[in-house]
Design a protein around this motif. Sequence first.
Motif, PDB file in Angstrom:
ATOM      1  N   VAL A   9       5.604   5.419  -1.257  1.00 42.46           N
ATOM      2  CA  VAL A   9       6.147   5.851  -2.273  1.00 42.46           C
ATOM      3  C   VAL A   9       6.713   7.128  -2.072  1.00 42.46           C
ATOM      4  CG1 VAL A   9       5.789   6.580  -4.535  1.00 42.46           C
ATOM      5  CG2 VAL A   9       4.802   4.532  -3.994  1.00 42.46           C
ATOM      6  N   ASP A  10       8.096   7.276  -2.264  1.00 45.71           N
ATOM      7  CA  ASP A  10       8.765   8.366  -2.447  1.00 45.71           C
ATOM      8  C   ASP A  10       9.210   9.320  -3.507  1.00 45.71           C
ATOM      9  OD1 ASP A  10      10.705   6.624  -3.227  1.00 45.71           O
ATOM     10  OD2 ASP A  10      12.039   6.759  -2.000  1.00 45.71           O
ATOM     11  N   GLY A  11       8.357   9.013  -4.671  1.00 47.86           N
ATOM     12  CA  GLY A  11       8.831   9.861  -5.727  1.00 47.86           C
ATOM     13  C   GLY A  11       8.397   9.070  -6.961  1.00 47.86           C
ATOM     14  N   HIS A  12       8.586   9.817  -8.203  1.00 49.99           N
ATOM     15  CA  HIS A  12       8.354   8.854  -9.408  1.00 49.99           C
ATOM     16  C   HIS A  12       9.400   8.035  -9.972  1.00 49.99           C
ATOM     17  CE1 HIS A  12       5.484  12.410 -10.842  1.00 49.99           C
ATOM     18  NE2 HIS A  12       4.966  11.513  -9.903  1.00 49.99           N
ATOM     19  N   TYR A  13       8.952   6.848 -10.506  1.00 53.23           N
ATOM     20  CA  TYR A  13       9.795   5.930 -10.991  1.00 53.23           C
ATOM     21  C   TYR A  13       9.843   5.646 -12.367  1.00 53.23           C
ATOM     22  CZ  TYR A  13      11.057   4.526  -6.068  1.00 53.23           C
ATOM     23  OH  TYR A  13      11.697   4.440  -4.998  1.00 53.23           O
ATOM     24  N   ASP A  14      10.727   5.043 -13.166  1.00 53.30           N
ATOM     25  CA  ASP A  14      10.603   4.893 -14.408  1.00 53.30           C
ATOM     26  C   ASP A  14       9.804   3.534 -14.911  1.00 53.30           C
ATOM     27  OD1 ASP A  14      12.356   6.919 -15.519  1.00 53.30           O
ATOM     28  OD2 ASP A  14      13.969   6.058 -14.136  1.00 53.30           O
ATOM     29  N   ILE A  15       9.963   2.320 -14.175  1.00 55.01           N
ATOM     30  CA  ILE A  15       9.268   1.204 -14.171  1.00 55.01           C
ATOM     31  C   ILE A  15       8.794   0.836 -12.794  1.00 55.01           C
ATOM     32  CG2 ILE A  15       9.514  -1.234 -14.676  1.00 55.01           C
ATOM     33  CD1 ILE A  15      11.983  -0.442 -16.409  1.00 55.01           C
ATOM     34  N   LYS A  33      -0.487 -10.661  -5.182  1.00 53.71           N
ATOM     35  CA  LYS A  33      -1.528 -11.655  -5.535  1.00 53.71           C
ATOM     36  C   LYS A  33      -2.798 -10.896  -6.117  1.00 53.71           C
ATOM     37  CE  LYS A  33       0.375 -15.604  -4.107  1.00 53.71           C
ATOM     38  NZ  LYS A  33       0.503 -16.939  -4.772  1.00 53.71           N
ATOM     39  N   SER A  34      -3.607 -11.592  -6.889  1.00 58.22           N
ATOM     40  CA  SER A  34      -4.665 -10.715  -7.243  1.00 58.22           C
ATOM     41  C   SER A  34      -5.526 -10.061  -6.459  1.00 58.22           C
ATOM     42  CB  SER A  34      -5.368 -11.778  -8.292  1.00 58.22           C
ATOM     43  OG  SER A  34      -5.875 -12.904  -7.272  1.00 58.22           O
ATOM     44  N   TYR A  35      -5.584 -10.909  -5.153  1.00 55.52           N
ATOM     45  CA  TYR A  35      -6.674 -10.343  -4.056  1.00 55.52           C
ATOM     46  C   TYR A  35      -6.173  -9.149  -3.536  1.00 55.52           C
ATOM     47  CZ  TYR A  35      -3.792 -14.003  -1.927  1.00 55.52           C
ATOM     48  OH  TYR A  35      -2.637 -14.745  -1.507  1.00 55.52           O
ATOM     49  N   SER A  36      -4.636  -8.712  -3.682  1.00 59.47           N
ATOM     50  CA  SER A  36      -4.075  -7.702  -3.072  1.00 59.47           C
ATOM     51  C   SER A  36      -3.963  -6.622  -4.209  1.00 59.47           C
ATOM     52  CB  SER A  36      -2.797  -7.922  -2.404  1.00 59.47           C
ATOM     53  OG  SER A  36      -2.988  -9.125  -1.544  1.00 59.47           O
ATOM     54  N   LEU A  37      -4.580  -6.734  -5.186  1.00 54.54           N
ATOM     55  CA  LEU A  37      -4.133  -5.701  -6.236  1.00 54.54           C
ATOM     56  C   LEU A  37      -4.479  -4.269  -5.863  1.00 54.54           C
ATOM     57  CD1 LEU A  37      -2.987  -5.129  -9.100  1.00 54.54           C
ATOM     58  CD2 LEU A  37      -5.257  -5.830 -10.169  1.00 54.54           C
ATOM     59  N   GLU A  38      -5.718  -4.202  -5.758  1.00 58.37           N
ATOM     60  CA  GLU A  38      -6.268  -2.762  -5.349  1.00 58.37           C
ATOM     61  C   GLU A  38      -5.671  -2.063  -4.179  1.00 58.37           C
ATOM     62  OE1 GLU A  38      -8.556  -1.313  -7.394  1.00 58.37           O
ATOM     63  OE2 GLU A  38      -8.501  -3.183  -8.554  1.00 58.37           O
ATOM     64  N   VAL A  39      -5.218  -2.734  -3.144  1.00 57.47           N
ATOM     65  CA  VAL A  39      -4.490  -2.108  -2.161  1.00 57.47           C
ATOM     66  C   VAL A  39      -3.223  -1.660  -2.764  1.00 57.47           C
ATOM     67  CG1 VAL A  39      -3.266  -2.326  -0.017  1.00 57.47           C
ATOM     68  CG2 VAL A  39      -5.629  -3.216  -0.128  1.00 57.47           C
ATOM     69  N   ALA A  40      -2.402  -2.612  -3.560  1.00 55.56           N
ATOM     70  CA  ALA A  40      -1.222  -1.947  -4.274  1.00 55.56           C
ATOM     71  C   ALA A  40      -1.325  -1.132  -4.917  1.00 55.56           C
ATOM     72  CB  ALA A  40      -0.652  -3.609  -5.079  1.00 55.56           C
ATOM     73  N   LEU A  41      -2.400  -1.026  -5.984  1.00 50.51           N
ATOM     74  CA  LEU A  41      -2.455  -0.040  -6.858  1.00 50.51           C
ATOM     75  C   LEU A  41      -2.482   1.454  -6.314  1.00 50.51           C
ATOM     76  CD1 LEU A  41      -4.854  -1.614  -9.669  1.00 50.51           C
ATOM     77  CD2 LEU A  41      -2.206  -0.972  -9.849  1.00 50.51           C
ATOM     78  N   THR A  42      -3.390   1.171  -5.117  1.00 49.77           N
ATOM     79  CA  THR A  42      -3.348   2.663  -4.441  1.00 49.77           C
ATOM     80  C   THR A  42      -2.089   2.985  -3.873  1.00 49.77           C
ATOM     81  OG1 THR A  42      -5.831   2.227  -3.890  1.00 49.77           O
ATOM     82  CG2 THR A  42      -4.458   3.691  -2.325  1.00 49.77           C
ATOM     83  N   GLY A  43      -1.294   2.098  -3.344  1.00 49.80           N
ATOM     84  CA  GLY A  43       0.102   2.333  -2.625  1.00 49.80           C
ATOM     85  C   GLY A  43       1.067   2.797  -3.704  1.00 49.80           C
ATOM     86  N   ALA A  44       0.940   2.150  -4.706  1.00 52.50           N
ATOM     87  CA  ALA A  44       1.900   2.444  -5.857  1.00 52.50           C
ATOM     88  C   ALA A  44       1.556   3.442  -6.836  1.00 52.50           C
ATOM     89  CB  ALA A  44       2.169   1.041  -6.872  1.00 52.50           C
ATOM     90  N   ALA A  45       0.385   4.263  -6.628  1.00 44.65           N
ATOM     91  CA  ALA A  45      -0.057   5.366  -7.802  1.00 44.65           C
ATOM     92  C   ALA A  45       0.784   6.516  -7.925  1.00 44.65           C
ATOM     93  CB  ALA A  45      -1.376   5.518  -7.478  1.00 44.65           C
ATOM     94  N   PRO A  46       1.179   6.848  -6.623  1.00 47.17           N
ATOM     95  CA  PRO A  46       2.070   7.999  -6.670  1.00 47.17           C
ATOM     96  C   PRO A  46       3.533   7.876  -7.379  1.00 47.17           C
ATOM     97  CG  PRO A  46       1.209   7.589  -4.445  1.00 47.17           C
ATOM     98  CD  PRO A  46       1.135   6.438  -5.170  1.00 47.17           C
ATOM     99  N   ALA A  47       4.014   6.541  -7.331  1.00 48.28           N
ATOM    100  CA  ALA A  47       5.081   6.288  -8.143  1.00 48.28           C
ATOM    101  C   ALA A  47       5.007   6.534  -9.607  1.00 48.28           C
ATOM    102  CB  ALA A  47       5.545   4.891  -7.793  1.00 48.28           C
ATOM    103  N   ALA A  48       3.793   6.670 -10.150  1.00 41.61           N
ATOM    104  CA  ALA A  48       3.410   6.579 -11.665  1.00 41.61           C
ATOM    105  C   ALA A  48       3.749   8.342 -12.292  1.00 41.61           C
ATOM    106  CB  ALA A  48       2.401   6.045 -12.125  1.00 41.61           C
ATOM    107  N   GLY A  49       4.857   8.536 -12.781  1.00 44.87           N
ATOM    108  CA  GLY A  49       4.851   9.970 -13.545  1.00 44.87           C
ATOM    109  C   GLY A  49       4.328   9.748 -14.862  1.00 44.87           C
ATOM    110  N   PRO A  50       4.071  11.112 -15.649  1.00 44.09           N
ATOM    111  CA  PRO A  50       3.816  10.704 -17.102  1.00 44.09           C
ATOM    112  C   PRO A  50       4.636   9.970 -17.955  1.00 44.09           C
ATOM    113  CG  PRO A  50       4.451  13.127 -16.135  1.00 44.09           C
ATOM    114  CD  PRO A  50       4.874  12.173 -15.329  1.00 44.09           C
TER     115      PRO A  50
END
Length: 301
Positions: free
Chosen positions: A62-68, A74-91
Amino acid sequence: MRILVVGAGASGGYFGGRLLQAGRDVTFLVRPGRAAHLAERGLRIKSPDGETVLRPRLITAVDGHYDIVLLAVKSYSLEVALTGAAPAAGPRTVVIPLLNGIRHIESLVRRFGMDRAWGGVCMIHATLDEDGDVAQMSGLHRLAFGPLDGGDDERLPAVSEALIGAGFDSRASHTIVQELWDKWVLLATLGAATTLLRGSIGAINKAPGGREFLHALAAETSGVAAAAGHPIQGKAAAMLEATIATTEPATSSMYRDLVQGLPVEGDAIVGDMVLEAAKHEVSVPLLSAAHTGLAVYSANL
Protein backbone atom coordinates in the motif's frame (compact mmCIF):
# COMPACT_ATOMS: atom_id res chain seq x y z
CA MET A 1 -12.38 8.85 -5.68
CA ARG A 2 -9.30 6.65 -5.31
CA ILE A 3 -10.27 2.98 -5.36
CA LEU A 4 -8.02 0.17 -4.18
CA VAL A 5 -9.00 -3.34 -5.27
CA VAL A 6 -7.35 -5.97 -3.10
CA GLY A 7 -6.98 -9.05 -5.27
CA ALA A 8 -7.26 -9.49 -9.03
CA GLY A 9 -8.89 -12.89 -9.29
CA ALA A 10 -12.23 -13.55 -10.96
CA SER A 11 -14.30 -11.13 -8.85
CA GLY A 12 -11.70 -8.45 -8.15
CA GLY A 13 -10.34 -8.60 -11.66
CA TYR A 14 -13.78 -8.30 -13.20
CA PHE A 15 -15.34 -5.55 -11.11
CA GLY A 16 -12.07 -3.65 -10.70
CA GLY A 17 -11.38 -4.00 -14.40
CA ARG A 18 -14.79 -2.67 -15.39
CA LEU A 19 -14.36 0.27 -13.03
CA LEU A 20 -10.99 1.02 -14.62
CA GLN A 21 -12.48 0.67 -18.09
CA ALA A 22 -15.13 3.22 -17.12
CA GLY A 23 -12.46 5.75 -16.21
CA ARG A 24 -12.38 5.35 -12.45
CA ASP A 25 -9.14 5.85 -10.51
CA VAL A 26 -8.38 2.18 -9.75
CA THR A 27 -5.27 0.55 -8.30
CA PHE A 28 -4.85 -3.19 -7.69
CA LEU A 29 -3.04 -4.52 -4.62
CA VAL A 30 -1.79 -7.98 -5.59
CA ARG A 31 0.89 -10.50 -4.74
CA PRO A 32 4.22 -10.20 -6.61
CA GLY A 33 3.54 -13.21 -8.83
CA ARG A 34 0.14 -11.93 -9.91
CA ALA A 35 1.60 -8.46 -10.43
CA ALA A 36 4.25 -9.86 -12.77
CA HIS A 37 1.66 -11.84 -14.73
CA LEU A 38 -0.64 -8.83 -15.15
CA ALA A 39 2.24 -6.53 -16.04
CA GLU A 40 3.26 -8.88 -18.84
CA ARG A 41 -0.12 -10.01 -20.15
CA GLY A 42 -2.47 -7.28 -18.98
CA LEU A 43 -5.72 -7.75 -17.13
CA ARG A 44 -7.85 -9.59 -19.64
CA ILE A 45 -11.59 -9.96 -19.25
CA LYS A 46 -13.20 -12.53 -21.53
CA SER A 47 -16.96 -12.06 -21.52
CA PRO A 48 -19.86 -13.16 -23.72
CA ASP A 49 -19.51 -9.74 -25.42
CA GLY A 50 -15.83 -10.13 -26.28
CA GLU A 51 -12.37 -9.65 -24.78
CA THR A 52 -11.05 -6.54 -23.05
CA VAL A 53 -7.38 -5.95 -22.28
CA LEU A 54 -6.53 -3.44 -19.59
CA ARG A 55 -3.25 -2.12 -18.18
CA PRO A 56 -4.06 -1.36 -14.55
CA ARG A 57 -1.90 0.33 -11.97
CA LEU A 58 -0.44 -2.46 -9.81
CA ILE A 59 1.14 -2.32 -6.35
CA THR A 60 2.39 -5.04 -4.02
CA ALA A 61 2.39 -2.81 -0.92
CA VAL A 62 0.00 0.00 0.00
CA ASP A 63 1.23 3.45 -0.99
CA GLY A 64 -1.20 5.69 0.89
CA HIS A 65 -4.82 6.19 1.81
CA TYR A 66 -7.69 5.38 -0.55
CA ASP A 67 -11.33 6.47 -0.50
CA ILE A 68 -12.73 3.00 -1.25
CA VAL A 69 -11.11 -0.36 -0.59
CA LEU A 70 -12.73 -3.32 -2.35
CA LEU A 71 -11.64 -6.58 -0.73
CA ALA A 72 -11.91 -9.33 -3.33
CA VAL A 73 -10.08 -12.36 -1.94
CA LYS A 74 -11.00 -15.88 -0.87
CA SER A 75 -12.05 -16.30 2.75
CA TYR A 76 -8.93 -18.31 3.60
CA SER A 77 -6.77 -15.37 2.47
CA LEU A 78 -8.71 -12.70 4.36
CA GLU A 79 -6.44 -12.14 7.36
CA VAL A 80 -3.35 -11.74 5.18
CA ALA A 81 -5.28 -9.39 2.89
CA LEU A 82 -6.52 -7.31 5.83
CA THR A 83 -3.00 -6.89 7.15
CA GLY A 84 -1.77 -5.82 3.73
CA ALA A 85 -4.66 -3.47 3.07
CA ALA A 86 -4.85 -1.85 6.53
CA PRO A 87 -2.51 1.08 5.67
CA ALA A 88 -4.88 2.07 2.85
CA ALA A 89 -7.67 2.92 5.29
CA GLY A 90 -7.74 6.55 6.29
CA PRO A 91 -10.28 8.15 8.66
CA ARG A 92 -12.95 8.45 5.93
CA THR A 93 -12.17 5.32 3.94
CA VAL A 94 -14.98 2.87 3.15
CA VAL A 95 -13.97 -0.81 3.11
CA ILE A 96 -16.31 -3.00 1.06
CA PRO A 97 -15.79 -6.78 1.05
CA LEU A 98 -16.71 -8.94 -1.94
CA LEU A 99 -16.37 -12.22 -0.06
CA ASN A 100 -18.60 -15.25 0.38
CA GLY A 101 -20.30 -16.15 3.63
CA ILE A 102 -20.63 -13.71 6.50
CA ARG A 103 -17.78 -14.38 8.94
CA HIS A 104 -15.62 -11.72 7.29
CA ILE A 105 -17.88 -8.93 8.52
CA GLU A 106 -16.77 -9.49 12.10
CA SER A 107 -13.13 -9.39 11.01
CA LEU A 108 -13.65 -6.12 9.13
CA VAL A 109 -15.45 -4.44 12.00
CA ARG A 110 -12.75 -5.55 14.41
CA ARG A 111 -10.02 -4.21 12.11
CA PHE A 112 -11.62 -1.00 10.78
CA GLY A 113 -14.58 -0.24 13.05
CA MET A 114 -18.29 0.03 12.18
CA ASP A 115 -17.76 3.45 10.62
CA ARG A 116 -15.43 2.21 7.89
CA ALA A 117 -16.53 -1.42 7.46
CA TRP A 118 -19.47 -1.71 5.07
CA GLY A 119 -21.17 -4.69 3.52
CA GLY A 120 -20.82 -5.81 -0.07
CA VAL A 121 -22.44 -8.49 -2.20
CA CYS A 122 -21.26 -9.42 -5.68
CA MET A 123 -22.92 -11.96 -7.94
CA ILE A 124 -21.01 -13.15 -11.00
CA HIS A 125 -20.34 -16.35 -12.89
CA ALA A 126 -16.62 -16.00 -13.50
CA THR A 127 -13.35 -17.82 -13.00
CA LEU A 128 -9.68 -17.51 -13.86
CA ASP A 129 -8.93 -19.61 -16.93
CA GLU A 130 -5.76 -21.52 -17.76
CA ASP A 131 -4.14 -18.29 -18.98
CA GLY A 132 -4.87 -16.46 -15.73
CA ASP A 133 -7.49 -14.32 -17.45
CA VAL A 134 -10.91 -13.45 -16.05
CA ALA A 135 -13.49 -15.56 -17.86
CA GLN A 136 -17.08 -14.37 -17.40
CA MET A 137 -19.37 -17.31 -18.07
CA SER A 138 -22.72 -15.50 -18.23
CA GLY A 139 -24.18 -12.01 -18.26
CA LEU A 140 -24.64 -11.98 -14.49
CA HIS A 141 -22.57 -9.17 -12.91
CA ARG A 142 -24.19 -7.53 -9.90
CA LEU A 143 -22.76 -5.48 -7.07
CA ALA A 144 -24.57 -4.16 -3.99
CA PHE A 145 -22.97 -2.17 -1.18
CA GLY A 146 -23.96 -0.15 1.85
CA PRO A 147 -23.44 0.61 5.53
CA LEU A 148 -23.99 -2.35 7.83
CA ASP A 149 -26.52 -0.43 9.91
CA GLY A 150 -28.58 0.44 6.82
CA GLY A 151 -28.32 4.15 7.58
CA ASP A 152 -27.83 7.19 5.36
CA ASP A 153 -24.07 7.59 5.61
CA GLU A 154 -22.94 10.96 4.23
CA ARG A 155 -20.31 9.17 2.13
CA LEU A 156 -22.90 7.01 0.34
CA PRO A 157 -23.61 9.41 -2.57
CA ALA A 158 -19.92 9.72 -3.48
CA VAL A 159 -19.32 5.99 -3.11
CA SER A 160 -22.39 5.30 -5.27
CA GLU A 161 -21.16 7.68 -7.95
CA ALA A 162 -17.83 5.85 -8.02
CA LEU A 163 -19.27 2.33 -8.17
CA ILE A 164 -22.37 2.78 -10.34
CA GLY A 165 -22.41 3.17 -14.11
CA ALA A 166 -19.30 1.14 -14.85
CA GLY A 167 -20.68 -1.53 -17.17
CA PHE A 168 -22.18 -3.84 -14.54
CA ASP A 169 -25.33 -3.79 -12.42
CA SER A 170 -24.50 -1.84 -9.28
CA ARG A 171 -26.57 -0.21 -6.56
CA ALA A 172 -26.46 1.05 -3.00
CA SER A 173 -28.39 -1.01 -0.45
CA HIS A 174 -29.93 -0.16 2.91
CA THR A 175 -30.48 -3.88 3.61
CA ILE A 176 -27.00 -5.18 2.88
CA VAL A 177 -26.89 -7.60 5.85
CA GLN A 178 -30.04 -9.34 4.63
CA GLU A 179 -28.53 -9.50 1.14
CA LEU A 180 -25.42 -11.12 2.59
CA TRP A 181 -27.65 -13.80 4.11
CA ASP A 182 -29.56 -14.23 0.84
CA LYS A 183 -26.35 -14.91 -1.02
CA TRP A 184 -24.95 -17.11 1.75
CA VAL A 185 -28.02 -19.37 1.68
CA LEU A 186 -27.78 -19.69 -2.10
CA LEU A 187 -24.04 -20.44 -2.08
CA ALA A 188 -24.27 -22.89 0.82
CA THR A 189 -27.04 -24.77 -0.96
CA LEU A 190 -25.19 -24.92 -4.29
CA GLY A 191 -21.79 -25.57 -2.75
CA ALA A 192 -22.99 -28.34 -0.46
CA ALA A 193 -25.02 -30.02 -3.19
CA THR A 194 -22.41 -29.98 -5.95
CA THR A 195 -19.44 -30.94 -3.78
CA LEU A 196 -21.28 -33.64 -1.83
CA LEU A 197 -22.73 -35.32 -4.94
CA ARG A 198 -19.86 -34.34 -7.27
CA GLY A 199 -21.97 -33.01 -10.10
CA SER A 200 -23.86 -30.04 -11.51
CA ILE A 201 -27.31 -28.98 -10.34
CA GLY A 202 -28.72 -30.18 -13.65
CA ALA A 203 -27.13 -33.60 -13.23
CA ILE A 204 -28.42 -33.85 -9.66
CA ASN A 205 -31.96 -32.95 -10.76
CA LYS A 206 -31.86 -35.69 -13.39
CA ALA A 207 -30.64 -38.34 -10.93
CA PRO A 208 -33.03 -40.49 -8.88
CA GLY A 209 -33.95 -38.56 -5.75
CA GLY A 210 -31.95 -35.55 -6.86
CA ARG A 211 -34.80 -33.09 -6.93
CA GLU A 212 -35.91 -34.12 -3.46
CA PHE A 213 -32.33 -33.87 -2.19
CA LEU A 214 -31.95 -30.31 -3.48
CA HIS A 215 -35.22 -29.16 -1.95
CA ALA A 216 -34.32 -30.75 1.39
CA LEU A 217 -30.93 -29.05 1.35
CA ALA A 218 -32.47 -25.67 0.47
CA ALA A 219 -34.93 -26.15 3.33
CA GLU A 220 -32.00 -26.66 5.72
CA THR A 221 -30.12 -23.52 4.68
CA SER A 222 -33.29 -21.42 4.57
CA GLY A 223 -34.25 -22.75 7.98
CA VAL A 224 -30.95 -21.61 9.46
CA ALA A 225 -31.41 -18.12 8.01
CA ALA A 226 -34.94 -17.88 9.40
CA ALA A 227 -33.81 -19.04 12.85
CA ALA A 228 -31.08 -16.37 12.79
CA GLY A 229 -33.64 -13.68 12.03
CA HIS A 230 -32.90 -13.34 8.32
CA PRO A 231 -35.61 -15.31 6.46
CA ILE A 232 -35.13 -15.69 2.72
CA GLN A 233 -38.11 -14.07 1.01
CA GLY A 234 -39.30 -12.46 -2.18
CA LYS A 235 -36.83 -12.31 -5.07
CA ALA A 236 -34.14 -14.11 -3.10
CA ALA A 237 -36.43 -17.05 -2.38
CA ALA A 238 -37.55 -17.14 -6.02
CA MET A 239 -33.92 -17.12 -7.19
CA LEU A 240 -33.05 -19.99 -4.85
CA GLU A 241 -36.00 -22.01 -6.09
CA ALA A 242 -35.19 -21.35 -9.75
CA THR A 243 -31.52 -22.19 -9.26
CA ILE A 244 -32.09 -25.57 -7.64
CA ALA A 245 -34.73 -26.43 -10.26
CA THR A 246 -32.47 -25.96 -13.29
CA THR A 247 -31.59 -28.85 -15.57
CA GLU A 248 -28.63 -26.92 -16.97
CA PRO A 249 -25.05 -27.89 -15.98
CA ALA A 250 -24.80 -25.17 -13.31
CA THR A 251 -22.09 -25.61 -10.68
CA SER A 252 -20.69 -23.66 -7.76
CA SER A 253 -17.29 -21.97 -7.66
CA MET A 254 -16.45 -24.24 -4.73
CA TYR A 255 -17.14 -27.31 -6.87
CA ARG A 256 -15.03 -25.92 -9.71
CA ASP A 257 -12.15 -25.33 -7.29
CA LEU A 258 -12.56 -28.80 -5.82
CA VAL A 259 -12.40 -30.66 -9.14
CA GLN A 260 -9.22 -28.73 -9.97
CA GLY A 261 -7.63 -29.78 -6.68
CA LEU A 262 -7.55 -26.20 -5.35
CA PRO A 263 -8.30 -24.91 -1.84
CA VAL A 264 -12.01 -24.38 -1.19
CA GLU A 265 -14.05 -22.07 1.01
CA GLY A 266 -15.77 -24.97 2.74
CA ASP A 267 -15.51 -23.52 6.24
CA ALA A 268 -16.77 -20.03 5.38
CA ILE A 269 -19.68 -21.15 3.21
CA VAL A 270 -20.80 -24.54 4.54
CA GLY A 271 -19.02 -24.97 7.87
CA ASP A 272 -20.16 -21.63 9.25
CA MET A 273 -23.74 -22.44 8.25
CA VAL A 274 -23.49 -25.68 10.24
CA LEU A 275 -22.19 -23.72 13.24
CA GLU A 276 -25.00 -21.21 12.91
CA ALA A 277 -27.51 -24.06 12.80
CA ALA A 278 -26.10 -25.46 16.04
CA LYS A 279 -26.51 -22.06 17.74
CA HIS A 280 -30.22 -22.12 16.94
CA GLU A 281 -30.69 -25.90 17.39
CA VAL A 282 -31.64 -26.40 13.73
CA SER A 283 -31.08 -29.91 12.34
CA VAL A 284 -28.95 -29.86 9.16
CA PRO A 285 -27.86 -33.44 8.36
CA LEU A 286 -27.22 -32.80 4.67
CA LEU A 287 -25.19 -29.66 5.32
CA SER A 288 -23.24 -31.50 8.00
CA ALA A 289 -22.42 -34.34 5.60
CA ALA A 290 -21.21 -31.84 3.01
CA HIS A 291 -19.09 -30.07 5.62
CA THR A 292 -17.47 -33.33 6.66
CA GLY A 293 -16.72 -34.20 3.05
CA LEU A 294 -15.16 -30.80 2.41
CA ALA A 295 -13.06 -31.10 5.57
CA VAL A 296 -11.75 -34.47 4.43
CA TYR A 297 -10.91 -33.00 1.01
CA SER A 298 -9.14 -29.99 2.54
CA ALA A 299 -7.13 -32.15 4.93
CA ASN A 300 -5.72 -34.06 1.95
CA LEU A 301 -4.54 -31.02 0.00
